[in-house]
Motif scaffolding. Structure first.
Motif, PDB file in Angstrom:
ATOM      1  N   PRO A   1      40.276 124.106  80.123  1.00 24.18           N
ATOM      2  CA  PRO A   1      41.376 124.316  81.073  1.00 24.18           C
ATOM      3  C   PRO A   1      41.009 123.749  82.444  1.00 24.18           C
ATOM      4  O   PRO A   1      39.855 123.850  82.873  1.00 24.18           O
ATOM      5  CB  PRO A   1      41.517 125.833  81.137  1.00 24.18           C
ATOM      6  CG  PRO A   1      40.827 126.351  79.913  1.00 24.18           C
ATOM      7  CD  PRO A   1      39.751 125.353  79.595  1.00 24.18           C
ATOM      8  N   ASP A   2      41.967 123.147  83.109  1.00 21.01           N
ATOM      9  CA  ASP A   2      41.739 122.543  84.430  1.00 21.01           C
ATOM     10  C   ASP A   2      41.353 123.564  85.497  1.00 21.01           C
ATOM     11  O   ASP A   2      40.694 123.225  86.470  1.00 21.01           O
ATOM     12  CB  ASP A   2      42.995 121.796  84.911  1.00 21.01           C
ATOM     13  CG  ASP A   2      43.166 120.463  84.203  1.00 21.01           C
ATOM     14  OD1 ASP A   2      42.170 119.923  83.684  1.00 21.01           O
ATOM     15  OD2 ASP A   2      44.299 119.963  84.190  1.00 21.01           O
ATOM     16  N   ASP A   3      41.766 124.795  85.322  1.00 23.29           N
ATOM     17  CA  ASP A   3      41.529 125.797  86.363  1.00 23.29           C
ATOM     18  C   ASP A   3      40.150 126.450  86.269  1.00 23.29           C
ATOM     19  O   ASP A   3      39.832 127.345  87.032  1.00 23.29           O
ATOM     20  CB  ASP A   3      42.625 126.863  86.341  1.00 23.29           C
ATOM     21  CG  ASP A   3      42.705 127.603  85.016  1.00 23.29           C
ATOM     22  OD1 ASP A   3      41.789 127.439  84.164  1.00 23.29           O
ATOM     23  OD2 ASP A   3      43.680 128.358  84.833  1.00 23.29           O
TER      24      ASP A   3
ATOM     25  N   VAL B   1      31.246 122.882  78.396  1.00 23.30           N
ATOM     26  CA  VAL B   1      30.777 122.672  79.762  1.00 23.30           C
ATOM     27  C   VAL B   1      29.406 121.979  79.735  1.00 23.30           C
ATOM     28  O   VAL B   1      29.154 121.057  80.512  1.00 23.30           O
ATOM     29  CB  VAL B   1      30.724 124.006  80.551  1.00 23.30           C
ATOM     30  CG1 VAL B   1      29.994 123.844  81.878  1.00 23.30           C
ATOM     31  CG2 VAL B   1      32.139 124.535  80.772  1.00 23.30           C
ATOM     32  N   GLY B   2      28.561 122.378  78.812  1.00 20.80           N
ATOM     33  CA  GLY B   2      27.248 121.740  78.679  1.00 20.80           C
ATOM     34  C   GLY B   2      27.368 120.274  78.304  1.00 20.80           C
ATOM     35  O   GLY B   2      26.633 119.423  78.840  1.00 20.80           O
ATOM     36  N   ARG B   3      28.282 119.960  77.406  1.00 22.48           N
ATOM     37  CA  ARG B   3      28.500 118.560  77.026  1.00 22.48           C
ATOM     38  C   ARG B   3      29.002 117.758  78.224  1.00 22.48           C
ATOM     39  O   ARG B   3      28.562 116.625  78.455  1.00 22.48           O
ATOM     40  CB  ARG B   3      29.490 118.470  75.864  1.00 22.48           C
ATOM     41  CG  ARG B   3      28.873 118.917  74.544  1.00 22.48           C
ATOM     42  CD  ARG B   3      29.856 119.030  73.410  1.00 22.48           C
ATOM     43  NE  ARG B   3      30.662 117.845  73.195  1.00 22.48           N
ATOM     44  CZ  ARG B   3      31.793 117.847  72.499  1.00 22.48           C
ATOM     45  NH1 ARG B   3      32.260 118.946  71.964  1.00 22.48           N
ATOM     46  NH2 ARG B   3      32.460 116.730  72.350  1.00 22.48           N
TER      47      ARG B   3
ATOM     48  N   ASP C   1      37.852 114.240  74.827  1.00 17.87           N
ATOM     49  CA  ASP C   1      38.025 115.403  73.962  1.00 17.87           C
ATOM     50  C   ASP C   1      37.603 116.679  74.686  1.00 17.87           C
ATOM     51  O   ASP C   1      38.312 117.687  74.668  1.00 17.87           O
ATOM     52  CB  ASP C   1      37.218 115.214  72.676  1.00 17.87           C
ATOM     53  CG  ASP C   1      37.385 116.376  71.713  1.00 17.87           C
ATOM     54  OD1 ASP C   1      38.543 116.732  71.400  1.00 17.87           O
ATOM     55  OD2 ASP C   1      36.355 116.943  71.289  1.00 17.87           O
ATOM     56  N   VAL C   2      36.457 116.642  75.351  1.00 22.10           N
ATOM     57  CA  VAL C   2      35.979 117.809  76.092  1.00 22.10           C
ATOM     58  C   VAL C   2      36.972 118.177  77.192  1.00 22.10           C
ATOM     59  O   VAL C   2      37.338 119.340  77.352  1.00 22.10           O
ATOM     60  CB  VAL C   2      34.578 117.556  76.688  1.00 22.10           C
ATOM     61  CG1 VAL C   2      34.210 118.630  77.696  1.00 22.10           C
ATOM     62  CG2 VAL C   2      33.532 117.476  75.589  1.00 22.10           C
TER      63      VAL C   2
END
Length: 149
Positions: free
Chosen positions: A79-81, A97-99, A73-74
């Motif tokens: 976004p990949d970039d 990002v923290g997860r 899910d995260v």
């Protein structure tokens, strides 16, 4: 022209997951095929195949299905970039990002545990090699002594 879809058998070969396991992941909502063929065969997009390959890599690390769903899910939301979700969603981006960092720490710790287990297993295998070599050498020496008599 639409995206190429892959049948479950080929997905199984590409990911190293059994067809039964892939079906189970569908049943529990980890990865659901996008479509079905006219004959009812499950058809997967390349993104779904990549998700299943990621699941395959996570399972040896002991991640439960809830963790796997959470990581997927995260990754779907980010976004990949590396750019933020949007200018207005900086907080949501940082939370995701923290997860992901939390799961990275868990994965790193589990990898270290597995390295220690592998080291112990390899040490055991080396000891078996040594025992067998001594037994074979002792047997050969006994046979040589018997032939010399």
């Amino acid at each position: 022209m639409g995206e190429q879809l892959t049948q479950i058998g080929e997905v199984s070969e590409r990911t190293g997951l059994s067809v039964r396991t892939i079906r189970h992941y569908e049943d529990v909502g980890v990865v659901v095929p996008s479509e079905r063929s006219m004959g009812g065969f499950r058809l997967y997009t390349q993104a779904e195949v990549r998700r299943l390959a990621l699941v395959r890599r996570m399972r040896p690390l002991g991640f439960c299905l809830d963790d796997i769903r959470a990581v997927l899910d995260v990754l779907e939301q980010l976004p990949d970039d590396g750019r933020p979700l949007s200018e207005n969603d900086e907080q949501a981006h940082e939370e995701l990002v923290g997860r992901l960092r939390t799961y990275r720490v868990k994965a790193d710790a589990r990898c270290e545990d597995l390295r220690r287990q592998l080291e112990q297993a390899e040490d055991f295998a080396r000891s078996l090699h040594g025992h067998l070599a001594r037994l074979v050498d002792a047997r050969a020496a006994a046979n040589a002594d018997a032939e010399a008599v």
